[in-house]
Design a protein around this motif. Sequence first.
Motif, mmCIF file in Angstrom:
data_model
loop_
_atom_site.group_PDB
_atom_site.id
_atom_site.type_symbol
_atom_site.label_atom_id
_atom_site.label_comp_id
_atom_site.label_asym_id
_atom_site.label_seq_id
_atom_site.Cartn_x
_atom_site.Cartn_y
_atom_site.Cartn_z
ATOM 1 N N GLU A 13 -5.519 5.717 -6.949
ATOM 2 C CA GLU A 13 -6.565 4.688 -6.874
ATOM 3 C C GLU A 13 -6.570 3.848 -8.138
ATOM 4 O OE1 GLU A 13 -10.921 5.438 -5.798
ATOM 5 O OE2 GLU A 13 -11.049 4.562 -7.786
ATOM 6 N N SER A 14 -6.700 2.558 -7.948
ATOM 7 C CA SER A 14 -6.891 1.678 -9.101
ATOM 8 C C SER A 14 -7.851 0.569 -8.718
ATOM 9 C CB SER A 14 -5.553 1.084 -9.531
ATOM 10 O OG SER A 14 -5.760 0.176 -10.598
ATOM 11 N N GLU A 58 0.799 -1.223 0.000
ATOM 12 C CA GLU A 58 0.000 0.000 0.000
ATOM 13 C C GLU A 58 0.832 1.275 0.000
ATOM 14 O OE1 GLU A 58 -3.213 0.266 2.726
ATOM 15 O OE2 GLU A 58 -4.146 -1.556 1.971
ATOM 16 N N ALA A 81 -13.095 9.340 -6.363
ATOM 17 C CA ALA A 81 -12.443 8.208 -5.714
ATOM 18 C C ALA A 81 -13.365 7.653 -4.649
ATOM 19 C CB ALA A 81 -11.128 8.654 -5.080
ATOM 20 N N SER A 114 -8.037 5.885 3.238
ATOM 21 C CA SER A 114 -6.907 4.968 3.313
ATOM 22 C C SER A 114 -7.215 3.617 3.904
ATOM 23 C CB SER A 114 -5.758 5.569 4.118
ATOM 24 O OG SER A 114 -4.736 5.877 3.243
ATOM 25 N N ALA A 155 -10.108 -1.006 0.455
ATOM 26 C CA ALA A 155 -11.384 -0.842 -0.215
ATOM 27 C C ALA A 155 -12.253 -2.080 -0.100
ATOM 28 C CB ALA A 155 -11.137 -0.532 -1.686
ATOM 29 N N VAL A 191 -10.768 4.765 -0.269
ATOM 30 C CA VAL A 191 -9.430 5.122 -0.750
ATOM 31 C C VAL A 191 -8.991 6.429 -0.094
ATOM 32 C CG1 VAL A 191 -8.105 5.880 -2.762
ATOM 33 C CG2 VAL A 191 -9.620 3.890 -2.928
ATOM 34 N N VAL A 231 -5.296 10.758 -7.212
ATOM 35 C CA VAL A 231 -6.414 11.378 -6.516
ATOM 36 C C VAL A 231 -5.972 12.629 -5.752
ATOM 37 C CG1 VAL A 231 -8.152 11.025 -4.703
ATOM 38 C CG2 VAL A 231 -7.611 9.170 -6.296
ATOM 39 N N GLY A 281 -10.565 0.635 -7.283
ATOM 40 C CA GLY A 281 -11.081 0.778 -5.934
ATOM 41 C C GLY A 281 -10.066 0.558 -4.832
ATOM 42 N N ARG A 282 -8.803 0.337 -5.202
ATOM 43 C CA ARG A 282 -7.786 0.103 -4.179
ATOM 44 C C ARG A 282 -6.849 1.310 -4.069
ATOM 45 N NH1 ARG A 282 -7.623 -5.340 -2.918
ATOM 46 N NH2 ARG A 282 -8.832 -6.573 -4.380
ATOM 47 N N PRO A 283 -6.429 1.622 -2.836
ATOM 48 C CA PRO A 283 -5.527 2.760 -2.653
ATOM 49 C C PRO A 283 -4.063 2.359 -2.737
ATOM 50 C CG PRO A 283 -6.258 1.970 -0.525
ATOM 51 C CD PRO A 283 -6.854 1.034 -1.554
#
Lengths: 88, 448
Positions: free
Chosen positions: B101-102, B11, B420, B427, B430, B424, B87, B104-106
């Motif tokens: 963000e990609s 992350e 976003a 933090s 997601a 995300v 973001v 839905g993941r940070p």
Amino acid sequence: MPRGGQTRISIVINGDRVEVPAGITVAAALFNVGVSALRTSVTGEPRGAVCAMGVCFECRVTIDSRPHQRACLTPVVDGMHIQTASIS
Amino acid sequence: MTGLRVDSFPEIVAADVAVIGAGPGGIAAAVSAAERGLRVVVVDRGLEAGGQIWRRKAGAAAAPEAQPWLTRLADSSARTINGASVVDVRPDAGGFEILVESSGRPLRIWAADIVLATGARELFIPFDGWTLPGVMGIGGTQALLKSGASFAGKRVVIAGSGPLMLPVAASLADAGAKLLLVAEQAGRAAVARFASGLWKTPGLLLQAAKYRVRFLSARYATGTWVTAAQGGDRLESISITDGHHTWREDLDVLCTGYGLIPNVEIARLIGCEIRDGAIAVDNRQRTNVNHVLAVGEATGIGGAPLSLIEGSIAGSTVGSVETASGHLSRRRASLVEAADRMLEVFAPRAELRSLPHADTIVCRCEDVTYGAIQGAACARQAKLYTRVGMGPCQGRTCMPSLDFLLAWQADTVRPPVEPALVSVLSSEVADEAASLFPLTSSVGEAYQ
């Protein structure tokens, strides 16, 4: 990254199963089956893809139950379910 | 390929240099910095490195001019994260923390230096019916075609401005589209002046001629533009004028756009100076913000060869006190001059300012009409009263139109620069079931 127009995969567009080449985007798959209205605007107008590069957000569709996904930035995946606005 | 998704990353990632954008400028910056031993992370919205200009057709090989650079990127130590949106960027511990963000993941990237290679997008000028499905960007059509869309048998008109129309016309003709007309709004004299200027760069003239040969069956008209589009649930016809006569064409797809405009939103967020709509940089690609450099179309529209040079300069400048080579600087100067001449020739004509009427939608996200914003003095006031520019695209489509129509300056950029997930932004990991998109009417306002 999977590319290559030869491999065909199966996706579901508005309930209909269709075969598409692997490696294309959801926006391209929708264009090819003649679905041009992808979302309904806040005043109820049909809207379709415009920029096709992730800027305009006009091509938002529901993909595998996740709403507001940009069809132009999403590659098709075998078994994917795509739902567009309910305009014929 | 070098492409990675966020879910294959931890992350938090630390790097010497974060390059935002993987078009020619970003790639050149990344490889030249990585080849100097710097740890480089490239963040890109696209599914593959190459940006819009080097986007390859689904299943096809990369363009010959792109291949050496893509190979260099793949062979370098630079890591590219594809399908990722920036973001937020904020100063942190002598560097920057970049929230990405990609799917839905940070991902948080900490970087000592940033190279902005955010590219450009098309300028659209609203007209009646431009929101109908079937009206698309010129670059957008090229992107959709390369993404696997079939245009065989489609009746297409390309109407707008600039040299981008030629390669797109050629691609559509090759793809079996029935190309009815290519309409350039710039007048015959301006286009002739531009073409005669190309004698100085025979390569470009030859390229233009080669494109034209590929769509010879279509008419190419200068001083001609679209005034309206008609249809029900989708585009059916358009009205076109040459300033004297107006006529209709029945068609399936209209490709329209009036040239390119730099993507400066992230630069604005960081506080970089913007001059004439582009990120202001010195001759070593440095912005006015320490440790932030910018390259390519985001610093002024100039084409891929210029972006590569600027990227190479930035890659040798970033994190060091080295000066760029004299050769690169001279080549840069001559390409910038050529690009400025081109922008002058293809500047949208004044008549296009009278295309939108009171009931023409200008903001496609919030369906705000031209009439609704008429009383406002500036973009910020119009936003407060009408929500113009406050939808998911965050004004990226309408604000440049309104700059052209009303000379409105863009408003301040605040995070998130792209919609976003709340998870995300906060933090947390997601939860895919907890999609709260779009943010504009709830979480977005918490940021105002």
